[in-house]
Design an enzyme around this catalytic site. Structure first.
Site, mmCIF file in Angstrom:
data_model
loop_
_atom_site.group_PDB
_atom_site.id
_atom_site.type_symbol
_atom_site.label_atom_id
_atom_site.label_comp_id
_atom_site.label_asym_id
_atom_site.label_seq_id
_atom_site.Cartn_x
_atom_site.Cartn_y
_atom_site.Cartn_z
ATOM 1 C CE1 TYR A 1 18.046 -4.519 48.230
ATOM 2 C CE2 TYR A 1 17.734 -5.539 46.092
ATOM 3 C CZ TYR A 1 17.216 -4.892 47.191
ATOM 4 O OH TYR A 1 15.880 -4.626 47.251
ATOM 5 C CG HIS B 1 5.497 -6.896 41.261
ATOM 6 N ND1 HIS B 1 4.435 -6.372 41.970
ATOM 7 C CD2 HIS B 1 6.515 -6.022 41.432
ATOM 8 C CE1 HIS B 1 4.793 -5.231 42.530
ATOM 9 N NE2 HIS B 1 6.048 -5.001 42.211
#
Length: 484
Positions: free
Chosen positions: A257, A171
């Site tokens: 990341y 989502h």
């Protein structure tokens, strides 16, 4: 119409309740069979009571079953959803705390980075067990909807080795789009966009507000003047300024990341916000999950009471699952963002990668929009993570600890912090600590233990640059009571 939907890991009460409530908002699905399965019989019983109550209160002919026998739950199922966390909080703690000893400060650690890679090693064998059951006992052509992280690795393994039709669902795209709508001052319904990349590194490469194309400068200005996001989304805003496009992922996730924002302890606090764990707190999701681990039990009466309300009071969420199933069953077309094998969908990413990109669903299935090209900086960032994912999946499939170490070595954040010797020792330590959930590494564990006994790399006792105290449920309830 009647068909069977199976949910693996149904003991995740809130999510299971949401997914089923969304499905029951589709008029044609009133008599669907919901098969709930989990390894925790106690939690399974509680969620069955909740779902059964929803069905009864709304006078629906839907059928609800619950069993710890996974194959029984999957037998004859047309749709299978997975929302499992292999190893639970015990394994998750080692995903976060062992890398900290080597200087790797993660906020979440469930997608890539050291924690996410090891999480994938635990999940992939189990995902392939699910796929085997789907092939053998589910309805022919059944669709496997994976909600479990690490999204790309799990979906990659299921697609390449599982022999099933699989789609990964997240989502993050919807949440980021909601932020963009807010900073532009428009309703969510007036925002159109193309968002493409890989899961948790997806990029809004085309934005239209009420049909008007929005340029990067307007998005930057909107975020910089927003009273909340300007403080909470510092990494995302900085990347937006440099790349020219906004990222789907939360500030904390995005910071782990990339190799630039969590590489030095003194820099981390500059880029994060401690108002909520998701904005970058060290081990934030582990703390959040630990503090909530018993809330299902203690709040069961509240959940049960909520289940007595009419479904007319439930607003269908933006989770993709119910819309995908509705489109496949009724032909009402749905546009969403899905995790599928690339094969030319995004022209400047590898063909074998699992990408997250726009697609349309109807009776013919999931049809992805092809020919998308990412901005070069976005493609470069995604490509690094794809290489890590590819090596991680291969390691999980073969039990090759050397390949696992190479995957961790090439992770952007780990590589910005650790030397090769540190990575080799860290992976040995993580594999030994998680051996009970890593059957494919059983032959490698004795040698890893022997190497650790002779370890020469120094570690440190470090809680991280921005860590909050983990509180018990009782403490939190007392604080909440005092606050009110």
């Amino acid at each position: 119409m009647s068909f069977k939907v199976a949910i693996i890991g149904a003991g995740s009460v809130g999510f299971t309740k949401t997914l089923i409530s969304d499905l029951l908002k589709v008029p044609e699905f009133a008599d669907v069979e919901f098969a709930l399965t989990d390894i925790n019989a106690h939690n399974l019983d509680m969620i069955q009571q909740i779902i059964s109550s929803i069905v009864a209160v709304n006078n629906l002919p839907a059928k609800v079953t619950a069993t710890t026998n996974r194959r029984e739950a999957l037998s004859g199922a047309r749709y299978i959803m997975s929302c499992v966390r292999v190893g639970g909080l015990e394994a998750f703690a080692t995903d976060v705390n062992i890398p900290l000893k080597y200087g790797v400060d993660q906020c979440v650690g469930d997608t890539i980075c050291a924690g996410g890679i090891l999480y994938g090693q635990r999940n992939i064998p189990v995902i392939l067990d699910f796929c085997k059951d789907i092939r053998e006992v589910a309805e022919p052509g059944a669709l496997f909807l994976n909600y479990a992280n690490p999204m790309a690795m799990n979906t990659w393994a299921a697609d390449l080795y599982g022999g099933v039709d699989v789609v990964g669902l997240c989502h993050g795209v919807q949440h980021g789009a909601h932020q963009i709508a807010q900073v532009l001052g428009v309703d969510d319904r007036d925002l159109d966009y193309v968002c493409s990349g890989i899961n948790h590194q997806t990029w809004y490469i085309d934005i239209r507000a009420k049909g008007r194309k929005i340029e990067a400068d307007e998005v930057i200005a909107g975020f910089e003047k927003h009273p909340v996001y300007a403080k909470q989304e510092k990494v995302r805003i900085d990347v937006l300024k440099r790349f020219g496009v906004y990222s789907t992922e939360s500030n904390g996730h995005l910071s782990e990341y990339l190799p630039w924002y969590r590489k030095r302890p003194e820099e981390i606090l500059r880029w994060i916000d401690m108002s909520d764990w998701i904005h970058g707190e060290t081990g934030g999701y582990l703390r959040h999950s630990t503090e909530r681990r018993n809330w299902f039990e203690t709040d069961f009466p509240k959940f049960k009471a909520e289940a007595t309300k009419s479904l007319s009071e439930h607003k269908r969420t933006t989770e993709h699952a119910s819309y995908i199933i509705e489109a496949r069953e009724t032909g009402r077309t749905y546009r969403g963002h899905f995790n599928r094998r690339n094969n030319g969908i995004i022209k400047n990413l590898p063909a074998d990668a699992i990408i997250e990109s726009p697609g349309f669903v109807d009776r013919f299935g999931i049809n992805m929009v092809e020919g998308i090209e990412l901005p070069i900086a976005c493609a470069a960032t995604c490509s690094v993570s794809i290489s890590v994912q590819r090596m991680s999946v291969e390691a999980a499939m073969t039990g090759n600890i050397d390949m696992l170490k190479l995957a961790v070595l090439h992770d952007p954040l780990v590589g910005a912090i650790c030397t090769p010797d540190e990575v080799w020792q860290m992976v040995d330590e993580m594999v030994v600590a998680q051996a009970q959930w890593l059957p494919q590494y059983a032959d490698a564990v004795p040698a890893a233990k022997a190497r650790l006994e002779k370890a020469t790399v120094k570690t440190r006792d470090w809680a991280g640059a921005a860590r909050k105290v983990v509180r018990s449920v009782e403490e939190l309830r007392e604080m909440k009571g005092a606050h009110h």
